[in-house]
Design a protein around this motif. Structure first.
Motif, mmCIF file in Angstrom:
data_model
loop_
_atom_site.group_PDB
_atom_site.id
_atom_site.type_symbol
_atom_site.label_atom_id
_atom_site.label_comp_id
_atom_site.label_asym_id
_atom_site.label_seq_id
_atom_site.Cartn_x
_atom_site.Cartn_y
_atom_site.Cartn_z
ATOM 1 N N THR A 55 0.832 -1.206 0.000
ATOM 2 C CA THR A 55 0.000 0.000 0.000
ATOM 3 C C THR A 55 0.867 1.256 0.000
ATOM 4 O OG1 THR A 55 -1.727 -1.186 1.194
ATOM 5 C CG2 THR A 55 -1.842 1.210 1.213
ATOM 6 N N LEU A 56 1.920 1.272 0.811
ATOM 7 C CA LEU A 56 2.824 2.424 0.836
ATOM 8 C C LEU A 56 3.520 2.614 -0.509
ATOM 9 C CD1 LEU A 56 4.431 2.042 4.359
ATOM 10 C CD2 LEU A 56 2.900 3.853 3.605
ATOM 11 N N ILE A 57 3.948 1.515 -1.120
ATOM 12 C CA ILE A 57 4.627 1.614 -2.415
ATOM 13 C C ILE A 57 3.684 2.155 -3.483
ATOM 14 C CG2 ILE A 57 5.607 0.227 -4.292
ATOM 15 C CD1 ILE A 57 6.884 -1.517 -2.097
ATOM 16 N N PHE A 58 2.453 1.641 -3.541
ATOM 17 C CA PHE A 58 1.512 2.096 -4.563
ATOM 18 C C PHE A 58 1.055 3.530 -4.315
ATOM 19 C CE2 PHE A 58 0.699 -2.530 -5.364
ATOM 20 C CZ PHE A 58 1.292 -2.538 -6.603
ATOM 21 N N ASP A 59 0.922 3.934 -3.052
ATOM 22 C CA ASP A 59 0.586 5.333 -2.765
ATOM 23 C C ASP A 59 1.703 6.263 -3.213
ATOM 24 O OD1 ASP A 59 -1.888 4.763 -1.765
ATOM 25 O OD2 ASP A 59 -1.318 4.964 0.353
ATOM 26 N N ALA A 60 2.952 5.862 -2.969
ATOM 27 C CA ALA A 60 4.087 6.682 -3.403
ATOM 28 C C ALA A 60 4.157 6.736 -4.923
ATOM 29 C CB ALA A 60 5.383 6.123 -2.827
ATOM 30 N N TRP A 61 3.904 5.622 -5.585
ATOM 31 C CA TRP A 61 3.927 5.584 -7.045
ATOM 32 C C TRP A 61 2.832 6.468 -7.630
ATOM 33 C CZ3 TRP A 61 0.724 2.540 -10.586
ATOM 34 C CH2 TRP A 61 1.214 2.544 -11.886
ATOM 35 N N ARG A 62 1.645 6.422 -7.021
ATOM 36 C CA ARG A 62 0.544 7.262 -7.488
ATOM 37 C C ARG A 62 0.859 8.748 -7.273
ATOM 38 N NH1 ARG A 62 -5.017 5.610 -4.988
ATOM 39 N NH2 ARG A 62 -3.400 4.809 -3.672
ATOM 40 N N ALA A 63 1.492 9.070 -6.154
ATOM 41 C CA ALA A 63 1.861 10.467 -5.883
ATOM 42 C C ALA A 63 2.918 10.954 -6.871
ATOM 43 C CB ALA A 63 2.368 10.615 -4.455
#
Length: 67
Positions: A55-63
């Motif tokens: 979840t942290l990785i995908f949130d950072a990627w989306r940001a």
């Protein structure tokens, strides 16, 4: 922001469950075998770490993509 803090806390708790050896000898006094309990705690920690980390990785990627 609160969502990210709770995800980071879940990630850290998962790491603690997976990496630290907890003393399960008190379960012998209760008549419970500690091996299934130890396996369940490690599995819960692994799943928590995996889900929160992804979840942290995908949130950072989306940001990064949105900026």
């Amino acid at each position: 922001m609160e969502k990210n803090i709770s995800i980071v806390i879940g990630f850290l708790v998962g790491l603690v469950f997976v990496n630290y050896e907890i003393d399960y000898n008190f379960l012998f006094d209760l008549g419970i075998k500690p091996e299934p309990v130890r396996l369940a705690v490690k599995l819960i920690g692994l799943l928590s770490t995996l889900i929160c980390g992804l979840t942290l990785i995908f949130d950072a990627w989306r940001a990064m993509r949105s900026s």
